[in-house]
Motif scaffolding. Structure first.
Motif, short mmCIF file in Angstrom:
data_model
loop_
_atom_site.label_atom_id
_atom_site.label_comp_id
_atom_site.label_asym_id
_atom_site.label_seq_id
_atom_site.Cartn_x
_atom_site.Cartn_y
_atom_site.Cartn_z
N GLN A 293 0.82 -1.20 0.00
CA GLN A 293 0.00 0.00 0.00
C GLN A 293 0.86 1.26 0.00
OE1 GLN A 293 -2.35 0.98 3.61
NE2 GLN A 293 -4.15 0.77 2.28
N ARG A 294 1.90 1.27 0.80
CA ARG A 294 2.75 2.46 0.88
C ARG A 294 3.64 2.63 -0.34
NH1 ARG A 294 0.39 1.19 4.76
NH2 ARG A 294 -0.03 2.45 6.62
N VAL A 295 4.04 1.54 -0.95
CA VAL A 295 4.78 1.65 -2.21
C VAL A 295 3.90 2.33 -3.27
CG1 VAL A 295 5.72 0.33 -4.14
CG2 VAL A 295 6.39 -0.24 -1.81
N PHE A 396 9.22 2.55 6.97
CA PHE A 396 8.69 3.57 6.07
C PHE A 396 9.84 4.24 5.31
CE2 PHE A 396 7.00 7.67 4.79
CZ PHE A 396 5.73 7.33 4.34
N GLY A 397 10.94 4.50 5.99
CA GLY A 397 12.08 5.09 5.31
C GLY A 397 12.61 4.19 4.20
N LEU A 398 12.64 2.88 4.46
CA LEU A 398 13.08 1.95 3.42
C LEU A 398 12.13 1.96 2.23
CD1 LEU A 398 14.17 -1.08 5.66
CD2 LEU A 398 15.66 0.46 4.37
N VAL A 399 10.83 2.10 2.49
CA VAL A 399 9.88 2.20 1.39
C VAL A 399 10.17 3.44 0.55
CG1 VAL A 399 7.45 2.54 0.78
CG2 VAL A 399 8.05 0.94 2.59
N VAL A 400 10.43 4.57 1.22
CA VAL A 400 10.71 5.82 0.49
C VAL A 400 11.93 5.66 -0.41
CG1 VAL A 400 11.40 8.23 0.73
CG2 VAL A 400 9.64 7.30 2.23
N VAL A 403 11.19 3.38 -3.34
CA VAL A 403 10.32 3.98 -4.36
C VAL A 403 11.07 5.01 -5.19
CG1 VAL A 403 8.36 5.56 -4.66
CG2 VAL A 403 8.14 3.55 -3.19
N VAL A 404 11.81 5.90 -4.54
CA VAL A 404 12.51 6.96 -5.28
C VAL A 404 13.56 6.37 -6.20
CG1 VAL A 404 13.97 9.00 -5.06
CG2 VAL A 404 12.05 8.68 -3.50
N VAL A 405 14.34 5.42 -5.68
CA VAL A 405 15.36 4.78 -6.53
C VAL A 405 14.70 4.00 -7.66
CG1 VAL A 405 17.22 3.08 -6.58
CG2 VAL A 405 17.05 4.68 -4.67
N GLY A 406 13.65 3.25 -7.34
CA GLY A 406 12.95 2.49 -8.36
C GLY A 406 12.36 3.37 -9.43
N TYR A 407 11.79 4.50 -9.02
CA TYR A 407 11.19 5.42 -10.00
C TYR A 407 12.27 6.01 -10.91
CZ TYR A 407 7.92 8.86 -11.86
OH TYR A 407 7.12 9.59 -12.70
#
Length: 445
Positions: A293-295, A396-400, A403-407
C-alpha cells in the motif's frame, strides 16, 4: 534482455540503498571522532531527535488550537442536495460499513450511490442488497471501469447534486459527519473530514501511530507554514463548482488524490479540514499489505511531483519549485528514517540519557495525541503499537528509498489492493459505530 535490465536495476537499487545506509550510519560514528563538517552534524542522531521533538510538539499544539477553534455544534441538517459516492471493487465483505453508516446520516437531503465495477458480481449483488430498501440509496455500474478515478468521474457526471461527498467502502462515517461538513461549506469550497485508521491488533495499532507521526501531525505544520491542505478522495465534501474549476480526477494517475490536491491549490480553492466526527477506516492487517500500500502511495506521490518537474515553464514556476523541494525532502527524509533503529542503537552507546529522553519525548507526544483522539473520536485505550514506532519509521524510510530509486530506474508502480476484513472487535468502536456495525451484520445474516 528485459530480465537482464530488471536485474541490473535491482542491483543498482540495492547498491544505492546500502550506500545511503553507510553514509547515514557514518554520521553517528563521527561522534567518536572529530567533527567532519556541517553535513555530518545534521545527520547526528541527537540533533535529529531534537528536531523531531520540536516538530511533533509544535504540530500537536497546532492540532489542539485547531480543535479549540472548531465548533462541533456547527451542523446543517438539510438544504442543498448531497450525493455520497462510494467506489468499490472486490469488497463485498466491508461495503456495509460505509453504506449502512451513511444511511444513518442525520443530513436529510442525502443520496447514497455505490459505484460497482462491471466484472465484480459479488460486490454488485451486495450493493443491490444493501440499497434495496432505501429510497435514497442506489448502486450503478461504472461506465468508465479500470480505476477509482474513473468510477468517481462516472458518478460525478451522472449526478446533479450541489455537493459530492466521497467515501471508501471500508469507512464508517459518523451520523453527523455530512451535517458538520455542510456547515463548513458555507464558507469554503471543500470540507475534508479526518480519516482515522481503526486501531486493533499490534500491527493495526502500529499503523495508527505511524499515521500520527508521519502524516497527521506533520500535515498540521505543513499547512501552518505553507498553507498546503490535502484534499483526498475519501471522507471529503466537494462543491460542484470545484470540478468546474479544476476538472475531474486523473484516471491515469496512480494517486489521483495527490494530483487533485495540487490542482485545487493552483486554483486557490478554500479547503477546510474538520477534526470532529472523524471517519474510521480499515488499516493494513499484514506487513505485505502495509508495504504494498505504501509503495503505491509513495510512487504516485513521486509521479505527481515528476509531472510538475517535466512541465516547468521557468525557474520561478511555483509548481516546479514546490515539486523539486518535495521530491528532495521526501528522499532525504526516507534516507534518515530508514536508519532509525541502527542510528538509535549507535547513538545510545555514546549518549544513553539524551537518546532516552528524546525517544521518550516522542513517545509522550504520540500518547498525548492518542488521549486527545480518544476523547474526540470516541475510542479508548492506547494499544501497544507505540512501542514499535522506531520499527515503523525505519520500514517507512526503506519504502521511500526503494520507491525513489525504483522510480529513477523506470519503475512506475502499479495498483495494489489490501485485504479488507471488516470491523470485528466491538471494543474498538464508539457506541454509534458499534450499533451500526452490529445491525448491518444481523441484516446480512
Amino acid at each position: 534482455m528485459p530480465s537482464a535490465r530488471r536485474s541490473l536495476r535491482a542491483l543498482v537499487g540495492i547498491g544505492f540503498v546500502l550506500a545511503t545506509v553507510a553514509l547515514s550510519l557514518f554520521g553517528d560514528l563521527t561522534q567518536f571522532a572529530p567533527p567532519l563538517g556541517v553535513l555530518l552534524v545534521l545527520l547526528e542522531t541527537r540533533v535529529l531527535l531534537g528536531v523531531a521533538l520540536a516538530v511533533f510538539a509544535l504540530s500537536l499544539a497546532l492540532y489542539l488550537v485547531s480543535l479549540s477553534r472548531e465548533d462541533p455544534e456547527a451542523l446543517v441538517r438539510s438544504g442543498r442536495s448531497v450525493e455520497a459516492v462510494i467506489p468499490v471493487y472486490d469488497e463485498p465483505e466491508v461495503l456495509h460499513q460505509s453504506v449502512d453508516s451513511l444511511l444513518d446520516s442525520s443530513y436529510e437531503d442525502l443520496t447514497v450511490t455505490v459505484v460497482c465495477e462491471p466484472d465484480d458480481q459479488p460486490t454488485i449483488d451486495r450493493a443491490a442488497e444493501l440499497t434495496a430498501d432505501a429510497d435514497h440509496a442506489r448502486y450503478v455500474i461504472n461506465g468508465r471501469p479500470g480505476s477509482k478515478a474513473g468510477a468517481l468521474n462516472d458518478a460525478i457526471e451522472r449526478s446533479d447534486a450541489d455537493v459530492v461527498a466521497l467515501f471508501d467502502a471500508d469507512q464508517q462515517p459518523h451520523p453527523d459527519l455530512i451535517a458538520h461538513g455542510m456547515a463548513a461549506l458555507e464558507a469554503h469550497d471543500i470540507a475534508r473530514v479526518r480519516s482515522l485508521p481503526r486501531p486493533g491488533g499490534l500491527l493495526e495499532s502500529m499503523v495508527y501511530y505511524e499515521y500520527l507521526l508521519l502524516f497527521f501531525l506533520p500535515q498540521k505544520l505543513a499547512r501552518f507554514l505553507l498553507g498546503l491542505g490535502f484534499v483526498g478522495t475519501r471522507s471529503v465534501l466537494i462543491e460542484r463548482s470545484v470540478f468546474e474549476a479544476v476538472g475531474h480526477f486523473d484516471e491515469d494517475a496512480l494517486t489521483e488524490d495527490m494530483d487533485f490536491t495540487h490542482r485545487c491549490h493552483r486554483a486557490d480553492l478554500s479547503i477546510r479540514e474538520l477534526l470532529y466526527y472523524p471517519c474510521f477506516e480499515e488499516p493494513a492487517h499484514t506487513l505485505r499489505d502495509w508495504w504494498g500500500q505504501r509503495v503505491r502511495w509513495l510512487t504516485g506521490h513521486v509521479a505527481v511531483c515528476h509531472r510538475h518537474l517535466r512541465g516547468w515553464r521557468h525557474a520561478i514556476d511555483t509548481d516546479f519549485l514546490s515539486s523539486m523541494l518535495t521530491l528532495a525532502g521526501t528522499f532525504v527524509a526516507g534516507i534518515v528514517l530508514s536508519m532509525t533503529l541502527p542510528k538509535l542503537v549507535v547513538a545510545a552507546t555514546a549518549s544513553p540519557v539524551l537518546v532516552a529522553l528524546g525517544v521518550g519525548g516522542i513517545y509522550g507526544l504520540a500518547l498525548v495525541t492518542r488521549v486527545v483522539d480518544n476523547h474526540t473520536a470516541g475510542i479508548d485505550g492506547f494499544g501497544l503499537g507505540w512501542l514499535l514506532m522506531p520499527v515503523a519509521l525505519t520500514l517507512f524510510g526503506l519504502v521511500v528509498v526503494r520507491v525513489v530509486v525504483g522510480y529513477a530506474l523506470g519503475q512506475r508502480g502499479q495498483w495494489y489492493q489490501v485485504e479488507k476484513r471488516g470491523c470485528s472487535d466491538p471494543d474498538l468502536v464508539s457506541a454509534d459505530d458499534r450499533r451500526r456495525t452490529e445491525r448491518s451484520h444481523s441484516e446480512s445474516d
